[in-house]
Scaffold this active site. Structure first.
Site, PDB file in Angstrom:
ATOM      1  CB  CYS A 284      -0.802   0.227   1.404  1.00  0.00           C
ATOM      2  SG  CYS A 284      -2.315   1.107   0.496  1.00  0.00           S
TER       3      CYS A 284
ATOM      4  CG  HIS B 249      -3.293  -3.784   3.291  1.00  0.00           C
ATOM      5  ND1 HIS B 249      -2.016  -3.384   3.824  1.00  0.00           N
ATOM      6  CD2 HIS B 249      -4.339  -2.718   2.716  1.00  0.00           C
ATOM      7  CE1 HIS B 249      -2.114  -1.927   4.096  1.00  0.00           C
ATOM      8  NE2 HIS B 249      -2.970  -1.485   2.901  1.00  0.00           N
TER       9      HIS B 249
ATOM     10  CD  GLU C 200      -0.187  -5.694   5.711  1.00  0.00           C
ATOM     11  OE1 GLU C 200      -0.193  -6.473   4.645  1.00  0.00           O
ATOM     12  OE2 GLU C 200      -0.990  -4.245   6.179  1.00  0.00           O
TER      13      GLU C 200
END
Lengths: 233, 83
Positions: A86, A203, A205
């Site tokens: 990002c 994302h 994560e």
């Protein structure tokens, strides 16, 4: 095998990345503040998401001049694996470690939603555990994720297999409707020519645990761990 | 004292989602004959210097290095006396 998570003023996904490595991958991981001048012998660098420097001027435009970015650039040039997620992707674009630039999303809105991604290139350290064409579902959260490069560069990216992920529908078709932000060719993530630098808007994560909707992001971190365990690129 | 007035805009070939949306809004408000709207940034930099040549060189370097992104943007600037 040690990971570095670079923290800029305004980063807000640094702890998610840290936990993804520490808790899910169970590997050593350290935060490195952007003013530092050493990567402390880390084997993989993560540039996390957020709003570095408040996104002033352009996303990533100021962070790329942080002192640690000199070390990140040298590390990438030595073939060290670097992943920008990002805002981290935006910083990699501004720093020239990846080609192209981000425009405001086609719909002008900040979009925060799960998306489907199709793995296009499974030869990089970050995607080697994925099967070609594999579909994963992880979230995006951005306003400037409309990937742009001129026609020549897009052709080069496609011809060299540098497109890592494409936005797609649940069946894996990269349709215009499945493209959340207007990115050219539904591009969600790219690598550099050598494959050791990956930038992606979604994302991974934030998709480490089924309890939070998806654990499809794990495979990206597992790919890196496997790569680091098994020699250089 | 010299002041640089810098305009950074998207290159003509790059689609401008904000400009496109503004154009639609202008039309919805009843403004007719709007062919295109392009949005950009205006940046003012003041210098403690009267050396116009040196300031011009510096501003150009600033624009190339950080104030614009050459992949998507173009810039132009003027230098004027005073604040």
């Amino acid at each position: 095998m040690k990971f570095a998570v670079i923290t800029f003023p305004g980063s807000n996904c640094d702890y998610d990345c840290y936990r993804a490595i520490r808790d899910h991958l169970q590997c050593p991981v350290e935060y490195i503040w952007h003013r530092e001048d050493s990567l402390r012998s880390c084997d993989c660098v993560i540039l996390p998401g957020g709003f570095s420097y408040g996104d002033y001027l352009r996303t990533g435009a100021i962070a790329r001049f942080s002192p640690i970015m000199r070390r990140v650039t040298e590390f990438a040039q030595r073939c060290g694996p670097v992943i920008g997620i990002c805002n981290g992707f935006q910083i990699l674009l501004e720093s020239g470690l990846l080609p192209g630039a981000m425009l405001v999303n086609r719909g002008l809105q900040f979009i925060c939603q799960p998306v489907h991604l199709r793995a296009e290139n499974t030869n990089s350290p970050f995607t080697a555990s994925l099967k070609p064409g594999q579909i994963i579902r992880i979230p995006i959260a951005h306003k400037e994720g409309n990937y742009y490069a001129d026609d020549r560069m897009i052709r080069q990216l496609e011809d060299n297999g540098q497109v890592a992920f494409r936005y797609c529908d649940p069946q894996g078709r990269p349709t215009p409707e499945a493209n959340p932000n207007g990115s050219i060719n539904n591009i969600a993530g790219i690598t550099n020519r050598r494959g050791n630098v990956l930038g992606m808007m979604p994302h991974p994560e934030r998709a480490m645990d089924k309890l939070l909707g998806s654990d499809d992001g794990r495979i990206i971190f597992q790919s890196i761990a496997r790569h680091l365990g098994g020699g250089a690129c | 004292m010299l002041t640089a007035e810098i305009h950074v805009t998207l290159k003509d070939l790059v689609l401008d989602p904000q400009g496109t949306t503004l154009k639609r809004s202008l039309e919805a408000l009843g403004f007719t004959g709007v062919a295109e709207v392009r949005m950009g940034k205006y940046i003012q930099v003041r210098f403690d210097s009267d050396d116009r040549k040196a300031v011009e060189r510096q501003v150009d370097e600033m624009c190339q290095k950080i104030l614009s992104n050459p992949v998507i943007e173009q810039y132009r600037f003027t230098i004027r006396e005073g604040q």
